[in-house]
Write a protein that holds these residues in place. Structure first.
Motif, PDB file in Angstrom:
ATOM      1  N   VAL A 188       0.858  -1.185   0.000  1.00 17.75           N
ATOM      2  CA  VAL A 188       0.000   0.000   0.000  1.00 17.75           C
ATOM      3  C   VAL A 188       0.895   1.237   0.000  1.00 17.75           C
ATOM      4  N   PHE A 189       0.750   2.079  -1.013  1.00 15.59           N
ATOM      5  CA  PHE A 189       1.513   3.321  -1.116  1.00 15.59           C
ATOM      6  C   PHE A 189       0.552   4.492  -0.968  1.00 15.59           C
ATOM      7  N   GLU A 190       0.783   5.339   0.024  1.00 15.58           N
ATOM      8  CA  GLU A 190      -0.030   6.547   0.181  1.00 15.58           C
ATOM      9  C   GLU A 190       0.667   7.685  -0.557  1.00 15.58           C
ATOM     10  N   LEU A 191      -0.005   8.217  -1.576  1.00 12.53           N
ATOM     11  CA  LEU A 191       0.573   9.266  -2.412  1.00 12.53           C
ATOM     12  C   LEU A 191      -0.143  10.581  -2.157  1.00 12.53           C
ATOM     13  N   GLU A 192       0.625  11.633  -2.010  1.00 11.65           N
ATOM     14  CA  GLU A 192       0.055  12.973  -1.860  1.00 11.65           C
ATOM     15  C   GLU A 192      -0.253  13.526  -3.246  1.00 11.65           C
ATOM     16  N   THR A 193      -1.529  13.849  -3.477  1.00  9.72           N
ATOM     17  CA  THR A 193      -1.940  14.410  -4.748  1.00  9.72           C
ATOM     18  C   THR A 193      -2.348  15.869  -4.550  1.00  9.72           C
ATOM     19  N   ARG A 194      -2.952  16.439  -5.563  1.00  7.93           N
ATOM     20  CA  ARG A 194      -3.270  17.866  -5.526  1.00  7.93           C
ATOM     21  C   ARG A 194      -4.124  18.219  -4.315  1.00  7.93           C
ATOM     22  N   TRP A 195      -5.137  17.418  -4.036  1.00  7.44           N
ATOM     23  CA  TRP A 195      -6.053  17.762  -2.955  1.00  7.44           C
ATOM     24  C   TRP A 195      -5.980  16.800  -1.780  1.00  7.44           C
ATOM     25  N   ASP A 196      -5.781  15.535  -2.072  1.00  7.45           N
ATOM     26  CA  ASP A 196      -5.899  14.515  -1.034  1.00  7.45           C
ATOM     27  C   ASP A 196      -4.764  13.511  -1.134  1.00  7.45           C
ATOM     28  N   ALA A 197      -4.694  12.672  -0.095  1.00  2.10           N
ATOM     29  CA  ALA A 197      -3.826  11.508  -0.148  1.00  2.10           C
ATOM     30  C   ALA A 197      -4.607  10.360  -0.786  1.00  2.10           C
ATOM     31  N   VAL A 198      -3.949   9.630  -1.690  1.00  2.00           N
ATOM     32  CA  VAL A 198      -4.580   8.525  -2.404  1.00  2.00           C
ATOM     33  C   VAL A 198      -3.763   7.266  -2.170  1.00  2.00           C
ATOM     34  N   ASN A 199      -4.438   6.165  -1.832  1.00  2.00           N
ATOM     35  CA  ASN A 199      -3.746   4.895  -1.652  1.00  2.00           C
ATOM     36  C   ASN A 199      -3.697   4.132  -2.968  1.00  2.00           C
ATOM     37  N   VAL A 200      -2.521   3.630  -3.294  1.00  2.00           N
ATOM     38  CA  VAL A 200      -2.325   2.795  -4.480  1.00  2.00           C
ATOM     39  C   VAL A 200      -1.903   1.413  -4.000  1.00  2.00           C
ATOM     40  N   TYR A 201      -2.582   0.384  -4.490  1.00  2.00           N
ATOM     41  CA  TYR A 201      -2.345  -0.990  -4.049  1.00  2.00           C
ATOM     42  C   TYR A 201      -1.647  -1.761  -5.165  1.00  2.00           C
ATOM     43  N   VAL A 202      -0.565  -2.467  -4.811  1.00  5.73           N
ATOM     44  CA  VAL A 202       0.265  -3.148  -5.806  1.00  5.73           C
ATOM     45  C   VAL A 202       0.620  -4.540  -5.293  1.00  5.73           C
ATOM     46  N   ASP A 203       0.534  -5.530  -6.178  1.00  2.00           N
ATOM     47  CA  ASP A 203       1.094  -6.851  -5.878  1.00  2.00           C
ATOM     48  C   ASP A 203       1.926  -7.306  -7.069  1.00  2.00           C
ATOM     49  N   ASP A 204       2.290  -8.567  -7.107  1.00  2.44           N
ATOM     50  CA  ASP A 204       3.177  -9.046  -8.172  1.00  2.44           C
ATOM     51  C   ASP A 204       2.545  -8.980  -9.553  1.00  2.44           C
ATOM     52  N   THR A 205       1.218  -8.797  -9.618  1.00  2.00           N
ATOM     53  CA  THR A 205       0.560  -8.679 -10.923  1.00  2.00           C
ATOM     54  C   THR A 205       0.486  -7.232 -11.396  1.00  2.00           C
ATOM     55  N   GLY A 206       0.828  -6.283 -10.541  1.00  2.00           N
ATOM     56  CA  GLY A 206       0.743  -4.870 -10.883  1.00  2.00           C
ATOM     57  C   GLY A 206      -0.205  -4.131  -9.959  1.00  2.00           C
ATOM     58  N   ILE A 207      -0.758  -3.018 -10.427  1.00  2.44           N
ATOM     59  CA  ILE A 207      -1.703  -2.239  -9.632  1.00  2.44           C
ATOM     60  C   ILE A 207      -3.026  -2.991  -9.551  1.00  2.44           C
TER      61      ILE A 207
END
Length: 456
Positions: free
Chosen positions: A302-321
């Motif tokens: 789980v990667f929490e990314l800071e975007t323009r307005w909010d923080a967005v979680n991106v989920y990744v496993d061995d198959t990709g996003i």
């Protein structure tokens, strides 16, 4: 070297004031007679130099408020303390000590400065500064071992205009091990050590202690058992269901792990394909999640990314996003069975089904399915409701809201909006544009613009 800008109170009153629960700490004149001889003897043995001792009784514990004798009060390494002993047998469980800034170990100061809470443009220390020493439940009491953490209070006004107050906990070597939003001011009673039971203790012994790690905290109240631990200089959060079965382990990683090999290269490459990724500096928090057989033994990041307005979680496993995985945690979804959180959800959102719960920046976040819509609720450390948020399409907005946008000379910049409910009321958050400038507006049901956020 730059010091943390904290003025730590020396008064023990900060340790005794009640927060979420009122009038439970009875320090009336009759209390000294209620303290057992076992507790008094244990206290005198552990703190032979104690001065100005004052006893009170709190539930099953006798609590001694005291100060340690020193030759120079201004250079004392410890201030006022509260020591908790079991009143029945005198077993010591915990001591909370008020500190000055110069008393914080350098490793803790460095850990605080390196964390996001050390950013003085975003977070301001409140003045709360304590040393918390607890009995190590994974080791025999007689060996004298204990778990020590340092608690620093910080506050910030978020981008959503909500004042956030956190207690952030650091280990002796400066690792951030816990965050509690709106923590109860109950003398750290909620931090008293809990003994793990049965298979939970066996799992922790084999997978944490025997590998050189330490169990920092155990909470056996939330529909199962939650554990905070340290292993290989990383914080771990483990969860066990009501049958004492291990469900998942979440391990903290850091931004430098993106480039030093700490995170597999294929995971990093998949992250960079996300529309929300701009550069490594946009990555705020990183977790690796490992689950049990009931959850197909899945592992993801789980990667929490800071975007323009909010923080967005991106989920990744061995198959990709991937889409956000749902962890099967049992019937209660890991919530306090019959407690304040569950009761609140049942009353405010009747018929709702709990999908998942998680912790983020010290808040308990609960995702529910209500009337066919996924909604996210946020609760503080006192299990008090803070806000609920969910997405809707622009066509679902009240006419008064869309009229307010057009009357203000704005045009919509997104085809979705957020609905927010909080104790203070309800409003809609919409992304708009005026000329070359971008804004986020908070608008109530009557079309009144409550807040304008400018994207600079």
């Amino acid at each position: 070297m730059k010091k943390i800008n904290i003025v730590c109170a020396l008064s023990a009153a900060a340790l005794l004031i009640m927060g979420c629960e009122k009038n439970e700490y009875d320090d009336g004149p009759g209390n000294p007679g209620q303290v057992s001889e076992a507790a008094k003897t244990a206290f005198e043995t552990k703190y032979p130099g104690a001065q100005n001792v004052r006893w009170t009784v709190k539930g099953e514990h006798a609590v001694a408020n005291f100060s340690l004798s020193t030759t120079d009060a201004e250079s004392a390494s410890e201030g006022q303390s509260d020591a908790w002993f079991r009143n029945g047998n005198g077993v010591w469980d915990m001591t909370a000590t008020n500190l000055r800034i110069i008393d914080l170990p350098e490793a803790v100061q460095e850990g605080f400065r390196a964390s996001k809470y050390g950013d003085e443009t975003l977070w301001t220390p409140t003045g709360k500064c304590d040393r918390l020493e607890r009995r190590d439940v994974m080791l025999p009491t007689a060996d004298g071992k204990s778990i020590v953490v340092y608690v620093i209070g910080v506050e910030s006004a978020s981008a959503k205009g909500v004042k956030t107050t956190l207690d952030v906990y650091f280990s002796e070597d400066g690792i951030l091990v816990n965050e509690v939003a709106g923590a109860p001011d109950n003398g750290y009673e909620d931090q008293l050590p809990q003994q793990p039971q049965g298979s939970v203790e066996q799992y922790l012994q084999t997978n944490i202690v025997d590998k050189g790690g330490r169990v920092m905290e155990i909470d056996a109240e939330n529909g199962g058992t939650e554990v905070e631990a340290l292993l290989d200089n990383r914080k771990l959060e483990l969860y066990f269901d009501g049958g004492q079965n291990w469900v998942y382990t979440k391990t903290d990683y850091y931004r430098q792990d993106l480039t030093n090999g700490g995170i597999p290269a294929n995971i990093v490459e998949a992250l960079k394909t996300s529309e929300h990724y701009t550069n490594d500096r946009s990555v705020d928090d990183i977790e690796k999640v490992e689950t049990n057989a009931a959850n197909d033994n899945r592992t993801w990041w789980v990667f929490e990314l800071e975007t323009r307005w909010d923080a967005v979680n991106v989920y990744v496993d061995d198959t990709g996003i991937i889409e956000r995985p749902v962890i099967d945690m049992g019937q209660t979804g890991g919530l306090p069975s019959g407690g304040d959180v569950e009761s609140f959800i049942e009353k405010k959102y009747p018929g709702a089904r709990i999908l998942e719960r998680d912790y983020d920046d010290g808040f308990l976040e609960v995702e529910i399915l209500h009337d066919g819509t996924k909604k996210e609720l946020k609760f503080n450390g006192c299990d008090e409701w803070v806000r609920t948020e969910w997405e809707i399409r622009l066509r679902e907005l009240p006419k008064a809201v869309t009229d307010a946008v057009s009357k203000g000379g704005y045009t919509f910049d997104d085809d979705e909006a957020d609905v927010v409910e909080a104790p203070s009321g309800k409003w809609y958050e919409v992304e708009v544009r005026k000329g070359r400038d971008e804004f986020r507006l908070h608008i109530d049901d009557d079309g009144k613009i409550l807040r304008t956020e400018y994207d600079d």
